[in-house]
Design a protein around this motif. Structure first.
Motif, PDB file in Angstrom:
ATOM      1  N   ASP A 183       0.810  -1.209   0.000  1.00 58.87           N
ATOM      2  CA  ASP A 183       0.000   0.000   0.000  1.00 58.87           C
ATOM      3  C   ASP A 183       0.848   1.265   0.000  1.00 58.87           C
ATOM      4  OD1 ASP A 183      -2.200  -1.597  -0.150  1.00 58.87           O
ATOM      5  OD2 ASP A 183      -2.914  -1.193   1.880  1.00 58.87           O
ATOM      6  N   ALA A 184       1.979   1.237   0.681  1.00 63.47           N
ATOM      7  CA  ALA A 184       2.873   2.400   0.651  1.00 63.47           C
ATOM      8  C   ALA A 184       3.402   2.630  -0.760  1.00 63.47           C
ATOM      9  CB  ALA A 184       4.029   2.208   1.627  1.00 63.47           C
ATOM     10  N   ASP A 185       3.791   1.562  -1.437  1.00 62.76           N
ATOM     11  CA  ASP A 185       4.273   1.684  -2.819  1.00 62.76           C
ATOM     12  C   ASP A 185       3.172   2.215  -3.738  1.00 62.76           C
ATOM     13  OD1 ASP A 185       6.712   0.698  -1.990  1.00 62.76           O
ATOM     14  OD2 ASP A 185       6.419  -1.303  -2.872  1.00 62.76           O
ATOM     15  N   LYS A 186       1.951   1.769  -3.503  1.00 58.66           N
ATOM     16  CA  LYS A 186       0.829   2.181  -4.342  1.00 58.66           C
ATOM     17  C   LYS A 186       0.456   3.646  -4.108  1.00 58.66           C
ATOM     18  CE  LYS A 186      -2.751  -0.591  -4.806  1.00 58.66           C
ATOM     19  NZ  LYS A 186      -4.010  -1.320  -4.582  1.00 58.66           N
ATOM     20  N   LEU A 187       0.487   4.069  -2.857  1.00 58.91           N
ATOM     21  CA  LEU A 187      -0.009   5.402  -2.509  1.00 58.91           C
ATOM     22  C   LEU A 187       1.060   6.496  -2.516  1.00 58.91           C
ATOM     23  CD1 LEU A 187      -2.391   4.375   0.395  1.00 58.91           C
ATOM     24  CD2 LEU A 187      -3.022   5.020  -1.936  1.00 58.91           C
ATOM     25  N   SER A 188       2.319   6.121  -2.395  1.00 60.68           N
ATOM     26  CA  SER A 188       3.381   7.128  -2.306  1.00 60.68           C
ATOM     27  C   SER A 188       3.398   8.131  -3.459  1.00 60.68           C
ATOM     28  CB  SER A 188       4.747   6.462  -2.175  1.00 60.68           C
ATOM     29  OG  SER A 188       4.859   5.881  -0.907  1.00 60.68           O
ATOM     30  N   PRO A 189       3.288   7.698  -4.724  1.00 62.50           N
ATOM     31  CA  PRO A 189       3.309   8.689  -5.812  1.00 62.50           C
ATOM     32  C   PRO A 189       2.174   9.719  -5.705  1.00 62.50           C
ATOM     33  CG  PRO A 189       3.674   6.492  -6.690  1.00 62.50           C
ATOM     34  CD  PRO A 189       3.276   6.328  -5.247  1.00 62.50           C
ATOM     35  N   ALA A 190       0.984   9.260  -5.398  1.00 57.80           N
ATOM     36  CA  ALA A 190      -0.149  10.185  -5.289  1.00 57.80           C
ATOM     37  C   ALA A 190       0.020  11.122  -4.100  1.00 57.80           C
ATOM     38  CB  ALA A 190      -1.455   9.412  -5.170  1.00 57.80           C
ATOM     39  N   LEU A 191       0.493  10.596  -2.970  1.00 60.01           N
ATOM     40  CA  LEU A 191       0.694  11.441  -1.796  1.00 60.01           C
ATOM     41  C   LEU A 191       1.808  12.467  -2.037  1.00 60.01           C
ATOM     42  CD1 LEU A 191       0.332   8.740   0.991  1.00 60.01           C
ATOM     43  CD2 LEU A 191      -1.321  10.514   0.359  1.00 60.01           C
ATOM     44  N   SER A 192       2.885  12.050  -2.680  1.00 64.79           N
ATOM     45  CA  SER A 192       3.971  12.979  -2.980  1.00 64.79           C
ATOM     46  C   SER A 192       3.496  14.097  -3.910  1.00 64.79           C
ATOM     47  CB  SER A 192       5.137  12.235  -3.643  1.00 64.79           C
ATOM     48  OG  SER A 192       5.713  11.355  -2.722  1.00 64.79           O
ATOM     49  N   ALA A 193       2.710  13.736  -4.908  1.00 70.35           N
ATOM     50  CA  ALA A 193       2.186  14.739  -5.835  1.00 70.35           C
ATOM     51  C   ALA A 193       1.248  15.710  -5.116  1.00 70.35           C
ATOM     52  CB  ALA A 193       1.466  14.049  -6.998  1.00 70.35           C
ATOM     53  N   ALA A 194       0.444  15.205  -4.203  1.00 70.66           N
ATOM     54  CA  ALA A 194      -0.499  16.057  -3.475  1.00 70.66           C
ATOM     55  C   ALA A 194       0.234  17.042  -2.561  1.00 70.66           C
ATOM     56  CB  ALA A 194      -1.460  15.205  -2.658  1.00 70.66           C
ATOM     57  N   VAL A 195       1.336  16.614  -1.965  1.00 73.26           N
ATOM     58  CA  VAL A 195       2.094  17.465  -1.061  1.00 73.26           C
ATOM     59  C   VAL A 195       2.770  18.601  -1.837  1.00 73.26           C
ATOM     60  CG1 VAL A 195       4.117  17.506   0.464  1.00 73.26           C
ATOM     61  CG2 VAL A 195       2.449  15.671   0.662  1.00 73.26           C
ATOM     62  N   LYS A 196       3.163  18.328  -3.071  1.00 76.56           N
ATOM     63  CA  LYS A 196       3.843  19.337  -3.886  1.00 76.56           C
ATOM     64  C   LYS A 196       2.906  20.439  -4.386  1.00 76.56           C
ATOM     65  CE  LYS A 196       7.434  16.175  -5.396  1.00 76.56           C
ATOM     66  NZ  LYS A 196       8.003  15.415  -6.480  1.00 76.56           N
ATOM     67  N   GLN A 197       1.611  20.188  -4.337  1.00 83.04           N
ATOM     68  CA  GLN A 197       0.666  21.175  -4.872  1.00 83.04           C
ATOM     69  C   GLN A 197       0.480  22.331  -3.948  1.00 83.04           C
ATOM     70  OE1 GLN A 197      -2.980  19.248  -6.012  1.00 83.04           O
ATOM     71  NE2 GLN A 197      -1.974  18.061  -7.580  1.00 83.04           N
TER      72      GLN A 197
END
Length: 103
Positions: free
Chosen positions: A89-103
């Motif tokens: 789940d961390a591998d699956k969610l990390s890209p989306a969470l990282s992108a959300a934090v950058k916004q």
């Protein structure tokens, strides 16, 4: 839709996200037991045994299934199995969470 890989026994008429046309949108909520790093094996074994007893109890299983819980199989109840779920789940969610934090 339910976002699990299979239909929920609690909602058998509700399709999965895959059935509804969103094959990549799958995520399940889970609960787990964690302890400190280096926890003695005897303590880990006691916790795993208690978890298995609880999840194998007919009344507990029925209540959890009635609430829509997906019960973990025997492998997922082990420390290695739980670690694999967390990593997946961390591998699956990390890209989306990282992108959300950058916004």
């Amino acid at each position: 839709a339910v976002a699990s890989a299979e239909r929920s026994p609690a909602l058998p008429d509700v399709p999965t996200t895959k059935e509804a046309g969103l094959p990549d949108f799958q995520i399940e909520a889970w609960n787990g037991i964690a302890g400190p790093k280096g926890m003695p094996k005897e303590a880990v074994d006691k916790l795993v045994d208690a978890l298995n007893k609880a999840l194998n109890d007919d009344a507990t299983k029925k209540r959890l299934l009635d609430l829509g819980t997906v019960l973990p199989d025997a492998e997922a109840r082990t420390p290695a199995g739980f670690a694999a779920i967390i990593k997946r789940d961390a591998d699956k969610l990390s890209p989306a969470l990282s992108a959300a934090v950058k916004q």
